[in-house]
Design an enzyme around this catalytic site. Structure first.
Site, short mmCIF file in Angstrom:
data_model
loop_
_atom_site.label_atom_id
_atom_site.label_comp_id
_atom_site.label_asym_id
_atom_site.label_seq_id
_atom_site.Cartn_x
_atom_site.Cartn_y
_atom_site.Cartn_z
N LYS A 83 0.86 -1.19 0.00
CA LYS A 83 0.00 0.00 0.00
C LYS A 83 0.89 1.23 0.00
O LYS A 83 1.77 1.39 0.87
CB LYS A 83 -0.85 0.01 1.26
CG LYS A 83 -2.33 -0.03 1.00
CD LYS A 83 -3.02 0.01 2.33
CE LYS A 83 -4.50 0.12 2.16
NZ LYS A 83 -5.16 0.31 3.46
C1 E4P Z 1 -8.49 1.06 3.21
O1 E4P Z 1 -7.64 0.39 2.69
C2 E4P Z 1 -8.34 1.72 4.52
O2 E4P Z 1 -7.66 0.86 5.39
C3 E4P Z 1 -9.67 2.00 5.17
O3 E4P Z 1 -10.75 1.65 4.37
C4 E4P Z 1 -9.78 3.33 5.84
O4 E4P Z 1 -11.04 3.44 6.41
P1 E4P Z 1 -11.42 4.58 7.48
O5 E4P Z 1 -11.64 5.86 6.73
O6 E4P Z 1 -12.68 4.08 8.11
O7 E4P Z 1 -10.26 4.67 8.43
#
Ligand code: E4P
Length: 221
Positions: A83
Site C-alpha cells: 500500500k
Molecule cells: C483502506 O484500505 C483503509 O484501510 C480504510 O478503508 C480506511 O477506512 P477509514 O476511513 O474508516 O479509516
C-alpha cells in the site's frame, strides 16, 4: 464484487474467513497499531489465514524509503500487496515496484486525477476512500463512479477497491457502480447479513415447530 476485510484483527479475520466470503485483507498503520503487536509478526499471522491479497502499507514518504520497505514486506509472503499513498513519490515507487512485479495498492485516493495517474504508474489496485469524503460533505460514491467511468474509457485494468466503507449502503452502492472490490470492516460485514424479516421468519418457524412437537408429545393430533 470481491470482498476484502479492512482490519488487522485476527479474530475478525478468522470469523469472516469462516463465512466463506473473504477474498483478501487490507490493513493500514492505524489498524495495525490498534492490535499492539509487532506489525510484521501480525502480518505473518494474517497471511496464514487468508491466501488472497493482503495489503500492508509503507510509512516512508520518499520513493527510496517506500521501495526499501516494500522489499522487506514482500518477503513475508507472495500475496502481500504494498500500500502506497497517492503522492508523486508514491507514483515513482509504484512504477519501480510494478517493474519488479510487486503488486501495489494506491491508498488515500480522493480524486479521479489521482486514480488515473496511479493506474498509469502501474498500480494493481486503487483505493478511493468513500467514508472520509462523506465526512467532509463530499460525495464519496461519486468518486468511485468517476474512476469506474475513466478506467472503462481506457480499458484500464487497475482494480478499484471501494474503501473507508462505513455501512451496508456503501457496500451495495459500490457493487451497483461496479467497483471490483469493497474492503469492509468486520462490524459492517456482519450487518450485511442482518434482516429483521429473516429473524422474524426463523422465530415463527421455530415456534410452529415447537407447537407441533408439543402436540405430538401430548398424543393429540
Ligand atoms: C483502506 O484500505 C483503509 O484501510 C480504510 O478503508 C480506511 O477506512 P477509514 O476511513 O474508516 O479509516
Amino acid at each position: 464484487m470481491k470482498l476484502f476485510i479492512d482490519t488487522a484483527n485476527l479474530d475478525d479475520i478468522k470469523k469472516a474467513h469462516s463465512y466463506g466470503v473473504l477474498d483478501g485483507v487490507t490493513t493500514n498503520p492505524t489498524l495495525l497499531s490498534k492490535e499492539g503487536n509487532d506489525p510484521l509478526e501480525q502480518l505473518k499471522k494474517i497471511v496464514e489465514i487468508v491466501k488472497g491479497p493482503v495489503s500492508a502499507e509503507v510509512t516512508s514518504l520518499d520513493k527510496e524509503g517506500m521501495v526499501k520497505e516494500a522489499k522487506d514486506l514482500v518477503k513475508i509472503a507472495s500475496n502481500i500487496v504494498i500500500k502506497v499513498p497517492c503522492t508523486t513519490e508514491g507514483l515513482a515507487a509504484t512504477k519501480e515496484l510494478s517493474q519488479k512485479n510487486i503488486k501495489t495498492n494506491l491508498t488515500l485516493c480522493f480524486s479521479p486525477s489521482q486514480a488515473l495517474l496511479a493506474a498509469k504508474s502501474g498500480a494493481s489496485f486503487i483505493s478511493p476512500f468513500i467514508g472520509r469524503l462523506d465526512d467532509i460533505s463530499a460525495e464519496g460514491m461519486g468518486l468511485v463512479s468517476d474512476i469506474r467511468l475513466i478506467y472503462d474509457n481506457f480499458s484500464i485494468k487497475t482494480e478499484i477497491i471501494a474503501a473507508s466503507i462505513r455501512h451496508p449502503l456503501h457496500f451495495i452502492d459500490a457493487a451497483r457502480i461496479g467497483a471490483d472490490i469493497a474492503t469492509v470492516p468486520f462490524n459492517v460485514i456482519d450487518k450485511l447479513m442482518n434482516h429483521p424479516l429473516t429473524e422474524k421468519g426463523i422465530d415463527r418457524f421455530l415456534q410452529d415447530w415447537q407447537k407441533l412437537k408439543e402436540k405430538l408429545e401430548s398424543g393429540l393430533k
